[in-house]
Design a protein around this motif. Structure first.
Motif, short mmCIF file in Angstrom:
data_model
loop_
_atom_site.label_atom_id
_atom_site.label_comp_id
_atom_site.label_asym_id
_atom_site.label_seq_id
_atom_site.Cartn_x
_atom_site.Cartn_y
_atom_site.Cartn_z
N LEU A 77 0.90 -1.17 0.27
CA LEU A 77 -0.27 -0.07 -0.03
C LEU A 77 0.80 1.25 -0.22
O LEU A 77 0.61 2.01 -0.68
N ASP A 78 1.85 1.39 0.78
CA ASP A 78 2.70 2.41 0.74
C ASP A 78 3.41 2.47 -0.37
O ASP A 78 3.75 3.73 -0.80
N GLU A 79 4.01 1.42 -1.04
CA GLU A 79 4.52 1.46 -2.46
C GLU A 79 3.67 1.89 -3.41
O GLU A 79 4.13 2.71 -4.41
N SER A 80 2.50 1.53 -3.35
CA SER A 80 1.53 2.15 -4.38
C SER A 80 1.33 3.74 -4.27
O SER A 80 1.28 4.27 -5.36
N ARG A 81 1.32 4.05 -3.06
CA ARG A 81 1.11 5.43 -2.83
C ARG A 81 2.15 6.30 -3.15
O ARG A 81 2.40 7.37 -3.73
N ARG A 82 3.72 5.88 -2.88
CA ARG A 82 4.77 6.32 -3.43
C ARG A 82 4.85 6.62 -4.93
O ARG A 82 5.26 7.61 -5.61
N VAL A 83 4.18 5.50 -5.63
CA VAL A 83 4.33 5.38 -7.13
C VAL A 83 3.36 6.28 -7.57
O VAL A 83 3.59 7.08 -8.63
N THR A 84 2.16 6.80 -6.89
CA THR A 84 1.06 7.51 -7.19
C THR A 84 1.74 8.98 -7.05
O THR A 84 1.62 9.82 -8.02
N MET A 85 2.31 9.32 -5.93
CA MET A 85 3.21 10.78 -5.56
C MET A 85 4.19 10.89 -6.84
O MET A 85 4.48 11.99 -7.47
N LEU A 86 4.91 10.02 -7.21
CA LEU A 86 5.92 10.22 -8.15
C LEU A 86 5.31 10.43 -9.32
O LEU A 86 5.68 11.44 -10.10
N SER A 87 4.05 9.81 -9.95
CA SER A 87 3.40 9.97 -11.20
C SER A 87 2.78 11.65 -11.00
O SER A 87 2.68 12.28 -12.12
N ASP A 88 2.34 11.92 -9.92
CA ASP A 88 1.73 13.26 -9.99
C ASP A 88 2.74 14.36 -10.03
O ASP A 88 2.70 15.26 -10.50
N LEU A 89 4.12 14.09 -9.13
CA LEU A 89 5.32 15.00 -9.51
C LEU A 89 5.79 15.12 -10.95
O LEU A 89 5.96 16.10 -11.49
N ARG A 90 5.90 13.92 -11.73
CA ARG A 90 6.01 14.23 -13.02
C ARG A 90 5.27 14.92 -13.76
O ARG A 90 5.75 15.66 -14.49
N ARG A 91 3.79 14.76 -13.52
CA ARG A 91 3.08 15.32 -14.35
C ARG A 91 3.00 16.97 -13.89
O ARG A 91 3.06 17.75 -14.87
N SER A 92 3.24 17.37 -12.82
CA SER A 92 3.11 18.55 -12.14
C SER A 92 4.43 19.41 -12.78
O SER A 92 4.39 20.34 -13.13
N VAL A 93 5.56 18.61 -12.88
CA VAL A 93 6.68 19.36 -13.40
C VAL A 93 6.56 19.58 -14.86
O VAL A 93 7.04 20.64 -15.36
N SER A 94 6.12 18.63 -15.50
CA SER A 94 5.89 18.45 -16.91
C SER A 94 4.91 19.73 -17.41
O SER A 94 5.34 20.44 -18.20
N ILE A 95 4.05 20.02 -16.47
CA ILE A 95 2.84 21.01 -17.05
C ILE A 95 3.08 22.43 -16.20
O ILE A 95 2.49 23.37 -16.89
N ALA A 96 3.81 22.26 -15.25
CA ALA A 96 4.10 23.92 -14.66
C ALA A 96 4.88 24.71 -15.42
O ALA A 96 6.01 24.34 -16.03
N ALA A 97 4.45 25.88 -15.55
CA ALA A 97 5.09 26.79 -16.46
C ALA A 97 6.62 27.19 -16.07
O ALA A 97 7.41 27.25 -16.94
N SER A 98 7.00 26.92 -14.89
CA SER A 98 8.49 27.23 -14.37
C SER A 98 9.08 25.72 -14.22
O SER A 98 10.28 25.75 -13.81
N GLY A 99 8.58 24.65 -14.59
CA GLY A 99 9.09 23.48 -14.39
C GLY A 99 9.70 23.10 -15.63
O GLY A 99 9.82 23.44 -16.68
N ASP A 100 10.80 22.02 -15.46
CA ASP A 100 11.40 21.39 -16.54
C ASP A 100 11.59 20.00 -16.31
O ASP A 100 11.89 19.37 -15.50
N PRO A 101 10.92 19.35 -17.45
CA PRO A 101 10.71 17.73 -17.46
C PRO A 101 11.88 17.08 -17.28
O PRO A 101 11.99 15.80 -16.92
N GLN A 102 13.12 17.79 -17.50
CA GLN A 102 14.59 17.03 -17.44
C GLN A 102 14.67 16.75 -16.07
O GLN A 102 15.77 16.20 -15.61
N TRP A 103 14.51 17.75 -15.06
CA TRP A 103 14.75 17.70 -13.62
C TRP A 103 14.64 16.11 -12.94
O TRP A 103 13.47 15.56 -13.07
N PRO A 104 15.43 15.88 -12.43
CA PRO A 104 15.30 14.35 -11.80
C PRO A 104 14.26 14.40 -10.83
O PRO A 104 14.35 15.41 -10.01
N ILE A 105 13.61 13.44 -10.53
CA ILE A 105 12.54 13.43 -9.46
C ILE A 105 12.61 12.06 -8.61
O ILE A 105 12.80 10.95 -9.12
N HIS A 106 12.48 12.32 -7.28
CA HIS A 106 12.74 11.23 -6.35
C HIS A 106 11.69 11.27 -5.40
O HIS A 106 11.07 12.28 -4.92
#
Length: 306
Positions: A77-106
């Motif tokens: 369950l915790d791993e599923s939540r971790r994967v969901t947050m990782l997906s949310d962060l990748r999407r947020s960085v991708s769509i944010a006006a000041s984000g950069d999709p190449q930034w590493p995300i952990h």
């Protein structure tokens, strides 16, 4: 009664380079805060010549009481939540006006403050960018209290920003007690200012209300120590010509007096140094930094003692 030389901490002889690791952005993927966080990270990364990394911490779900026993939560369950947050962060960085999709995300699972401090130490981070969540009564995962808890654990400077932190700060106010940490806070704040910006070094003198001649003598001596100390700090900072540096002395309690000045000056950023000498001070990170982080209406930069 202490002499002023004992009250004001000895200045450093020079300013060694700040940490050269990445600027780390702590985010839980919430879209309402990401634009400001990513914009502040881009600003800091450019100012420090540092790469940017995004990190999320997923707090583990505690066990559920079942009669006299505590039922453990499945690790999946915790791993599923971790994967969901990782997906949310990748999407947020991708769509944010000041984000950069190449930034590493952990994304890691555990105690946010402890793991953020550990991840910053492992990467020799130059700065941690976090949110100020005071507008939410529940204080979101990466809100003010988590920022304070991280600062208690970490030796890395923390930049805490709200939703309206400007992409190009013009005016920074520094609470200067002449400690090495406060001078480094001034150095880092200066680097984040836009061309034509202003850096105001504010020293809060003790409130003087005692009528005795001894106290008047002490207060006069204290005042005489300030001009040469300001001159020395300005020399250490070696500000570029496009940045205006001015100095101000006010009286009162440090945090309220500093915040009142910053508000009146409409500062974009308040910077303070923090000290850790005793166990109690390590727990509270100093009342000045705590009060400033909790009540400032602008961005806050807190730089711990190295």
């Amino acid at each position: 009664m202490s002499a002023p030389a004992d009250v004001i901490t000895t200045l450093p002889h020079d300013l060694s380079p700040l940490r050269r690791g990445p600027v780390m952005v702590a985010s839980d993927g919430a879209p309402e805060t990401n634009d400001a966080l990513f914009s502040a990270a881009r600003l800091a990364g450019s100012a420090l010549g540092a790469p940017i990394e995004v990190i999320g911490v997923c707090e583990p779900i505690t066990g559920v009481a079942g009669g006299m026993d505590v039922l453990p939560v499945p690790a999946e369950l915790d791993e599923s939540r971790r994967v969901t947050m990782l997906s949310d962060l990748r999407r947020s960085v991708s769509i944010a006006a000041s984000g950069d999709p190449q930034w590493p995300i952990h994304v890691v699972v555990g105690s946010p403050s402890r793991l953020l401090a550990q991840e910053a130490a492992d990467r020799d981070a130059a700065l941690m960018v976090m949110g100020i969540g005071r507008h939410n009564p529940l204080d979101r995962l990466f809100g003010t209290e988590t920022t304070l808890a991280t600062l208690r654990e970490s030796r890395v400077p923390v930049l805490a920003v709200g939703a309206h932190f400007p992409a190009t700060p013009v005016h920074a106010v520094v609470g200067l007690d002449f400690s090495a940490a406060s001078v480094r806070a001034a150095q880092l704040a200066m680097q984040m200012l836009t061309t034509g910006g202003r850096l105001t070094l504010v020293h809060v003198r003790p409130r003087f209300e005692h009528p005795s001649s001894d106290w008047q003598t002490w207060d006069a001596e204290y005042g005489r120590t300030l001009p040469p100390l300001f001159v020395q700090v300005r020399r250490l900072l070696n500000a570029p010509t496009e940045i205006t540096v001015d100095t101000v002395t006010v009286r009162g309690d440090p945090a309220p007096a500093l915040l009142a000045f910053a508000q009146q000056a409409r500062a974009d950023l308040v910077a303070v140094g923090t000290q850790r000498h005793t166990l109690l001070e390590r727990l509270i990170v100093g009342s000045v930094a705590t009060r400033v982080l909790r009540t400032a209406r602008c961005g806050v930069l807190a730089v711990p003692q190295i």
